[in-house]
Write a protein that holds these residues in place. Structure first.
Motif, mmCIF file in Angstrom:
data_model
loop_
_atom_site.group_PDB
_atom_site.id
_atom_site.type_symbol
_atom_site.label_atom_id
_atom_site.label_comp_id
_atom_site.label_asym_id
_atom_site.label_seq_id
_atom_site.Cartn_x
_atom_site.Cartn_y
_atom_site.Cartn_z
ATOM 1 N N LEU A 1 -9.721 -5.800 -4.075
ATOM 2 C CA LEU A 1 -8.640 -4.901 -4.478
ATOM 3 C C LEU A 1 -9.190 -3.546 -4.934
ATOM 4 O O LEU A 1 -8.637 -2.492 -4.606
ATOM 5 C CB LEU A 1 -7.851 -5.536 -5.624
ATOM 6 C CG LEU A 1 -6.429 -5.922 -5.298
ATOM 7 C CD1 LEU A 1 -5.831 -6.724 -6.428
ATOM 8 C CD2 LEU A 1 -5.587 -4.700 -4.985
ATOM 9 N N GLU A 2 -10.257 -3.599 -5.690
ATOM 10 C CA GLU A 2 -10.872 -2.349 -6.159
ATOM 11 C C GLU A 2 -11.336 -1.496 -4.995
ATOM 12 O O GLU A 2 -11.118 -0.286 -4.961
ATOM 13 C CB GLU A 2 -12.076 -2.663 -7.066
ATOM 14 C CG GLU A 2 -11.675 -2.922 -8.499
ATOM 15 C CD GLU A 2 -12.848 -3.449 -9.324
ATOM 16 O OE1 GLU A 2 -14.009 -3.211 -8.912
ATOM 17 O OE2 GLU A 2 -12.601 -4.116 -10.345
ATOM 18 N N VAL B 1 -5.398 5.889 -0.163
ATOM 19 C CA VAL B 1 -4.537 5.089 -1.035
ATOM 20 C C VAL B 1 -4.156 5.839 -2.307
ATOM 21 O O VAL B 1 -5.015 6.359 -3.017
ATOM 22 C CB VAL B 1 -5.235 3.763 -1.421
ATOM 23 C CG1 VAL B 1 -4.386 2.968 -2.400
ATOM 24 C CG2 VAL B 1 -5.530 2.950 -0.174
ATOM 25 N N GLU B 2 -2.851 5.886 -2.558
ATOM 26 C CA GLU B 2 -2.388 6.491 -3.815
ATOM 27 C C GLU B 2 -2.198 5.403 -4.860
ATOM 28 O O GLU B 2 -2.683 5.517 -5.971
ATOM 29 C CB GLU B 2 -1.068 7.233 -3.577
ATOM 30 C CG GLU B 2 -0.561 7.930 -4.824
ATOM 31 C CD GLU B 2 0.497 8.967 -4.502
ATOM 32 O OE1 GLU B 2 0.166 10.005 -3.896
ATOM 33 O OE2 GLU B 2 1.688 8.710 -4.814
ATOM 34 N N SER B 3 -1.479 4.349 -4.480
ATOM 35 C CA SER B 3 -1.283 3.251 -5.428
ATOM 36 C C SER B 3 -1.046 1.947 -4.682
ATOM 37 O O SER B 3 -0.763 1.945 -3.480
ATOM 38 C CB SER B 3 -0.086 3.546 -6.332
ATOM 39 O OG SER B 3 1.095 3.561 -5.545
ATOM 40 N N THR B 4 -1.178 0.846 -5.406
ATOM 41 C CA THR B 4 -0.966 -0.474 -4.808
ATOM 42 C C THR B 4 -0.125 -1.339 -5.743
ATOM 43 O O THR B 4 -0.132 -1.141 -6.951
ATOM 44 C CB THR B 4 -2.302 -1.211 -4.575
ATOM 45 O OG1 THR B 4 -2.966 -1.360 -5.834
ATOM 46 C CG2 THR B 4 -3.204 -0.462 -3.614
ATOM 47 N N SER C 1 0.206 -5.421 -6.206
ATOM 48 C CA SER C 1 -0.345 -6.687 -5.720
ATOM 49 C C SER C 1 0.482 -7.873 -6.154
ATOM 50 O O SER C 1 1.026 -7.895 -7.255
ATOM 51 C CB SER C 1 -1.756 -6.907 -6.252
ATOM 52 O OG SER C 1 -2.487 -5.724 -6.183
ATOM 53 N N LEU D 1 0.837 -1.190 0.000
ATOM 54 C CA LEU D 1 0.000 0.000 0.000
ATOM 55 C C LEU D 1 0.884 1.258 0.000
ATOM 56 O O LEU D 1 1.755 1.392 0.863
ATOM 57 C CB LEU D 1 -0.877 -0.017 1.256
ATOM 58 C CG LEU D 1 -2.252 0.630 1.158
ATOM 59 C CD1 LEU D 1 -3.135 -0.198 0.239
ATOM 60 C CD2 LEU D 1 -2.878 0.699 2.540
ATOM 61 N N ARG E 1 -8.334 0.004 -3.292
ATOM 62 C CA ARG E 1 -7.748 1.124 -4.054
ATOM 63 C C ARG E 1 -8.649 2.339 -4.031
ATOM 64 O O ARG E 1 -8.200 3.460 -4.275
ATOM 65 C CB ARG E 1 -7.480 0.690 -5.506
ATOM 66 C CG ARG E 1 -6.544 -0.507 -5.578
ATOM 67 C CD ARG E 1 -6.159 -0.805 -7.006
ATOM 68 N NE ARG E 1 -5.376 0.268 -7.598
ATOM 69 C CZ ARG E 1 -4.572 0.132 -8.627
ATOM 70 N NH1 ARG E 1 -4.447 -1.060 -9.190
ATOM 71 N NH2 ARG E 1 -3.911 1.139 -9.109
#
Lengths: 150, 150
Positions: free
Chosen positions: A121-122, A130-133, A135, A72, A125
């Motif tokens: 996940l959606e 959250v800026e980016s993930t 996985s 995260l 996010r």
DNA sequence: GGTGAAAAGAGGGTTCT
DNA sequence: AGAACCCTCTTTTCACC
């Protein structure tokens, strides 16, 4: 904080192996009478060293066989408490940790299947912290041991 | 593979909440007699849906408060079975997963402190299947849920 | 899956060290 | 303080219906 001795550790070790063992059984192994074991277990529960007792299930058998680890990356500075508050709203979060390095946290997701995982996940996010993930989907579980050895 | 119904799931749910609950207590919640509950639990244990019962401990309290996630990159093609065989030799390995993406596996390490963690990492990197590792040290555990929800 | 009975275990009070 | 002993009540674990 409680001071624990070897006896407590051995009792805990027995309970880790089988949480439904009788006090007498445990006592036989550690060399105590059943009531003595019970009083120690009660004390360990009171002090928080023992948090409780749970069943170990096969996630596959219950239809929760799809897992992923998600790095995260958050917008700006987000406190661990706020991260926790956000991620615990998703039931698919099996565990969450703040970590060293580039990522702010690692999230362990557990879902029924790939589509369920994608949906989780959606939603992850979509959290506004959250800026980016990044996985990583688990292909197979090679090994999983109880929380604390011995 | 076993076909499970709602009753089994509710029994498991009770045991996840408290593995030391009596069969009578569980039966009262799910609407069964104690022997009926026991028969189902025995069957779930036999079939492998239930793997056993364990205590939930506070790792911090037992002096196993330092954790890390390690991406494992192996030399050439190494089978999951071989990875498992190698990593399970380290007692500090809490879990291991094969994963999608660049890494071959993710290893969850649990140690007493940073020095212990460092020693475990050295032993992990010394395995002859290992080409390189990327470690992420856990700063705090935000959340940890039992294996399967509900 | 329920019922009832025998065996095992839990839980509390007391005594001993 | 902490552990062992003892006694009562509950739980487990069979048998059988």
């Amino acid at each position: 904080m409680l001071r624990m001795n070897t006896l407590d550790q051995r009792i805990i070790s027995q309970l880790l192996g089988n949480a439904r063992a009788s006090y007498a059984e445990i006592g036989k192994v550690v060399g105590l009478s059943a009531p003595a074991v019970k009083r120690r277990v009660d004390r360990l529960l009171d002090s928080g060293v023992l948090r409780g007792f749970t069943a170990v299930v096969d996630p596959q058998a219950l239809g929760w066989g799809t897992e992923a680890f998600v790095e995260l990356h958050c917008r700006g500075n987000v406190s661990p408490t706020r991260i926790r508050a956000h991620v615990e709203s998703l039931p698919e979060v099996a565990a969450a940790y703040t970590v060293s390095g580039a990522a702010d946290a690692i999230i362990h997701l557990r879902a029924a299947d790939i589509h369920h995982l994608e949906s989780a996940l959606e939603r992850l996010r979509a959290l506004d912290i959250v800026e980016s993930t990044v996985s990583t989907v688990v292909l197979s579980t090679l090994l999983e041991r109880p929380p604390v050895p011995q």
